[in-house]
Design an enzyme around this catalytic site. Structure first.
Site, PDB file in Angstrom:
ATOM      1  N   ASP A  33      69.468  23.832  57.341  1.00  0.00           N
ATOM      2  CA  ASP A  33      69.564  23.256  55.994  1.00  0.00           C
ATOM      3  C   ASP A  33      68.220  23.442  55.289  1.00  0.00           C
ATOM      4  O   ASP A  33      67.502  24.429  55.554  1.00  0.00           O
ATOM      5  CB  ASP A  33      70.026  21.788  56.081  1.00  0.00           C
ATOM      6  CG  ASP A  33      70.746  21.328  54.816  1.00  0.00           C
ATOM      7  OD1 ASP A  33      70.061  21.017  53.824  1.00  0.00           O
ATOM      8  OD2 ASP A  33      72.004  21.295  54.809  1.00  0.00           O
ATOM      9  N   LYS A  86      74.819  27.937  52.743  1.00  0.00           N
ATOM     10  CA  LYS A  86      75.022  26.712  51.950  1.00  0.00           C
ATOM     11  C   LYS A  86      74.148  26.847  50.722  1.00  0.00           C
ATOM     12  O   LYS A  86      72.923  26.969  50.834  1.00  0.00           O
ATOM     13  CB  LYS A  86      74.610  25.488  52.772  1.00  0.00           C
ATOM     14  CG  LYS A  86      74.617  24.173  51.980  1.00  0.00           C
ATOM     15  CD  LYS A  86      74.319  22.983  52.887  1.00  0.00           C
ATOM     16  CE  LYS A  86      74.173  21.683  52.103  1.00  0.00           C
ATOM     17  NZ  LYS A  86      73.967  20.534  53.025  1.00  0.00           N
ATOM     18  N   ASP A 102      72.894  25.078  47.609  1.00  0.00           N
ATOM     19  CA  ASP A 102      72.726  23.761  47.001  1.00  0.00           C
ATOM     20  C   ASP A 102      72.472  23.901  45.499  1.00  0.00           C
ATOM     21  O   ASP A 102      72.331  25.028  45.013  1.00  0.00           O
ATOM     22  CB  ASP A 102      71.573  23.032  47.711  1.00  0.00           C
ATOM     23  CG  ASP A 102      71.769  21.526  47.731  1.00  0.00           C
ATOM     24  OD1 ASP A 102      72.570  21.011  46.938  1.00  0.00           O
ATOM     25  OD2 ASP A 102      71.101  20.859  48.550  1.00  0.00           O
ATOM     26  N   SER A 106      77.676  23.864  46.655  1.00  0.00           N
ATOM     27  CA  SER A 106      77.450  22.439  46.346  1.00  0.00           C
ATOM     28  C   SER A 106      77.732  22.116  44.883  1.00  0.00           C
ATOM     29  O   SER A 106      77.616  20.956  44.473  1.00  0.00           O
ATOM     30  CB  SER A 106      76.009  22.052  46.689  1.00  0.00           C
ATOM     31  OG  SER A 106      75.753  22.262  48.054  1.00  0.00           O
ATOM     32  N   ARG A 145      81.105  21.274  48.603  1.00  0.00           N
ATOM     33  CA  ARG A 145      80.793  19.858  48.669  1.00  0.00           C
ATOM     34  C   ARG A 145      81.214  19.228  47.348  1.00  0.00           C
ATOM     35  O   ARG A 145      80.707  19.617  46.302  1.00  0.00           O
ATOM     36  CB  ARG A 145      79.289  19.685  48.911  1.00  0.00           C
ATOM     37  CG  ARG A 145      78.854  19.969  50.362  1.00  0.00           C
ATOM     38  CD  ARG A 145      79.226  18.805  51.264  1.00  0.00           C
ATOM     39  NE  ARG A 145      78.821  17.559  50.631  1.00  0.00           N
ATOM     40  CZ  ARG A 145      77.562  17.136  50.556  1.00  0.00           C
ATOM     41  NH1 ARG A 145      76.593  17.808  51.125  1.00  0.00           N
ATOM     42  NH2 ARG A 145      77.263  16.019  49.925  1.00  0.00           N
ATOM     43  N   ASP A 202      76.069  13.125  49.491  1.00  0.00           N
ATOM     44  CA  ASP A 202      75.622  13.360  50.870  1.00  0.00           C
ATOM     45  C   ASP A 202      76.015  12.194  51.759  1.00  0.00           C
ATOM     46  O   ASP A 202      75.875  11.028  51.374  1.00  0.00           O
ATOM     47  CB  ASP A 202      74.091  13.452  50.926  1.00  0.00           C
ATOM     48  CG  ASP A 202      73.570  14.781  50.399  1.00  0.00           C
ATOM     49  OD1 ASP A 202      74.378  15.607  49.925  1.00  0.00           O
ATOM     50  OD2 ASP A 202      72.342  14.976  50.466  1.00  0.00           O
TER      51      ASP A 202
END
Ligand SMILES: *[C@@H]1O[C@H](CO)[C@@H](O)[C@H](O)[C@H]1NC(C)=O
Ligand SMILES: *[C@@H]1O[C@H](CO)[C@@H](O)[C@H](O)[C@H]1NC(C)=O
Ligand SMILES: *[C@@H]1O[C@H](CO)[C@@H](O)[C@H](O)[C@H]1NC(C)=O
Length: 441
Positions: free
Chosen positions: A79, A156, A158, A190, A215, A219
């Site tokens: 991450d 991922k 973000d 995200s 997402r 979180d």
């Protein structure tokens, strides 16, 4: 509350065209650093727990050696906080040289040698959420190519430090850029989580065309309150969210925190069960080196994993919210099976909940139920037979349920036309379970 045929029809109005990279036909599984290890970069004082190649190599070892990989947990995911504070002289992202001395390509090789895949993190914006270099418009293609060159398998992406207008352009551009590298890279967006997660702000048809998962919401934190707030949000908005998930494109309610500090054993079973109902990614964020056997048993439950990974990929729904604070959740599965979760929001004592399959709108027939936590097989002579389940406070009872006989009346046929077509519902006789329902036998 929709009529059941409405529920079922809704379940099948899936997004027609999905991202065509062929990846993640079932929800992705694996391990990700964030919830447990955050942005701990203090390798001098905390070498075992800081964000470093050692942490990811340790977790790759555990996934490969402790039975996780065989169960489908095959991604190791980095991450935030893995890069240097600066790009290199050519403008490329580079890992922190102290914490990743051998570089990401070597780490990817290490992970691949163990039959696993490597996930990485970037942020569309000027900076990552942790303040590291972000991916601005001019860096999208460069960064996609860097990840492909390193043989990364998952990104991922973000969304800290970018505007809604820019995200609308940036997320599709990264999807194109990943595709253009020629390497198959799973793409987690995200974007929805930054724009409220719901239509009309979010166009899930478009998301399904460009991302493998996204997402939608906040979180997760290491607490039951956090798990409950996520469950509440996803099921309150299920009419909008449930139809948009399907093979290759999933809602992501965030990581499994089972094995950390915030959940009791019953709450851990609840998270696992409800994530499987949601067809959610099963991405753990815990310390696989020190997991208790309780946590391991829940996370390695083959029946729940099989429900999560059902090939139809239909996300489940909440069917009932009773005054007693018992809720019933349901997910249709292949081979005319389904999963039911009875969930207690009570805080007093185990609650004896009375129900029948009829009340849950199951069609007439004989059913067997496999209790995924106790391994018991129960059978009901008729869909109208009352049953009672005892549900612990903040706990669940979860069944995998399959018909062992079906009437062939045409009236029944008409009741669930789309399901009957899709699920190939036929008369399944006792004793055929090994053939038709081999889920975990
Ligand atoms: C079952 O179907 C009826 C009639 O269509 C509907 O009113 C009811 O809400 C449904 N119940 C569940 C649990 O889906
Ligand atoms: C790129 O997209 C095309 C379809 O638009 C697809 O056929 C191809 O497999 C994709 N390639 C990669 C590497 O994702
Ligand atoms: C959502 O995206 C799809 C696919 O790109 C597009 O066809 C549709 O018009 C969009 N819907 C809205 C309301 O913008």
């Amino acid at each position: 509350m929709k009529a059941s045929s409405g529920i079922l029809l809704l379940a099948f109005t899936a997004v027609a065209s999905a991202l065509e990279n062929g990846l993640m036909r079932t929800p992705p599984m694996g391990w990700m650093a964030w919830e447990r290890f955050r942005c701990n970069v203090d390798c001098e004082n905390d070498p075992k727990n800081c964000i470093s190649e050692r942490l990811f190599m340790d977790m790759a070892d555990r996934l490969a050696e402790d039975g996780w990989r065989e169960l489908g947990y095959d991604h190791v995911m980095i991450d935030d906080c893995w890069t240097s504070m600066q790009r290199d002289k050519d403008g490329l992202l580079q890992p922190d040289p102290k914490r990743f001395p051998r570089g990401i390509a070597k780490l990817a090789q290490y992970v691949h040698e163990r039959g696993l895949k490597l996930g990485i993190y970037a942020d569309f914006g000027t900076h990552t959420c942790g303040g590291y270099p972000g991916t601005t418009f001019d860096k999208i293609e460069t960064d996609a190519q860097t990840f492909a060159d390193w043989k990364v398998d998952y990104l991922k992406f973000d969304g800290c430090y970018s505007s809604a207008e820019d995200q609308e352009k940036g997320y599709p551009l990264m999807s194109k850029a990943l595709n253009a590298t020629g390497r198959y890279i799973g793409y987690s967006c995200s974007w929805p989580a930054y724009q409220g997660g719901l239509p009309p702000n979010i166009n899930y048809t478009l998301l399904g065309e460009i991302c493998n998962l996204w997402r939608n919401y906040d979180d997760i934190e290491d607490s039951w309150t956090s798990v409950l707030s996520i469950v509440d949000w996803f099921f309150t908005n299920q009419d909008q969210l449930q139809p948009v998930a399907g093979p290759g494109h999933w809602n992501d309610p965030d990581m499994l925190i089972i094995g950390n500090f915030g959940l009791s054993p019953d709450q851990s079973r609840s998270q696992m069960a409800l994530w499987a109902i949601m067809a959610a990614p099963l991405i753990m964020s815990n310390d696989l080196r020190t997991l208790t056997s309780d946590a391991r048993n829940i996370l390695q439950n083959k029946a729940i994993i099989a429900i999560s990974q059902d090939p139809l990929g239909i996300q489940g729904r909440r069917l009932l919210q009773e005054k007693s604070r018992i809720e019933v959740y349901w997910r249709p599965l292949a081979s005319s099976a389904s999963a039911l979760v009875f969930f207690s929001r009570r805080t007093d004592m185990p609650y004896r909940y009375h129900c029948s399959l009829d009340k849950l709108n199951y069609t007439a027939g004989l059913y067997e139920m496999y209790d995924v936590f106790t391994g018991e097989v129960l059978s009901l002579p008729s869909h109208t037979t009352p049953f009672t389940v005892s549900i612990n406070p903040s706990g669940v009872v979860m069944w995998y349920i399959y018909p062992v006989a079906r009437p062939t009346q045409t009236g029944e046929e008409r009741k669930y036309p789309s399901v009957r077509r899709k699920l190939r519902v036929s008369t399944v006789r006792r004793g055929q379970r090994n053939g038709e329902h081999h889920l975990f036998l």
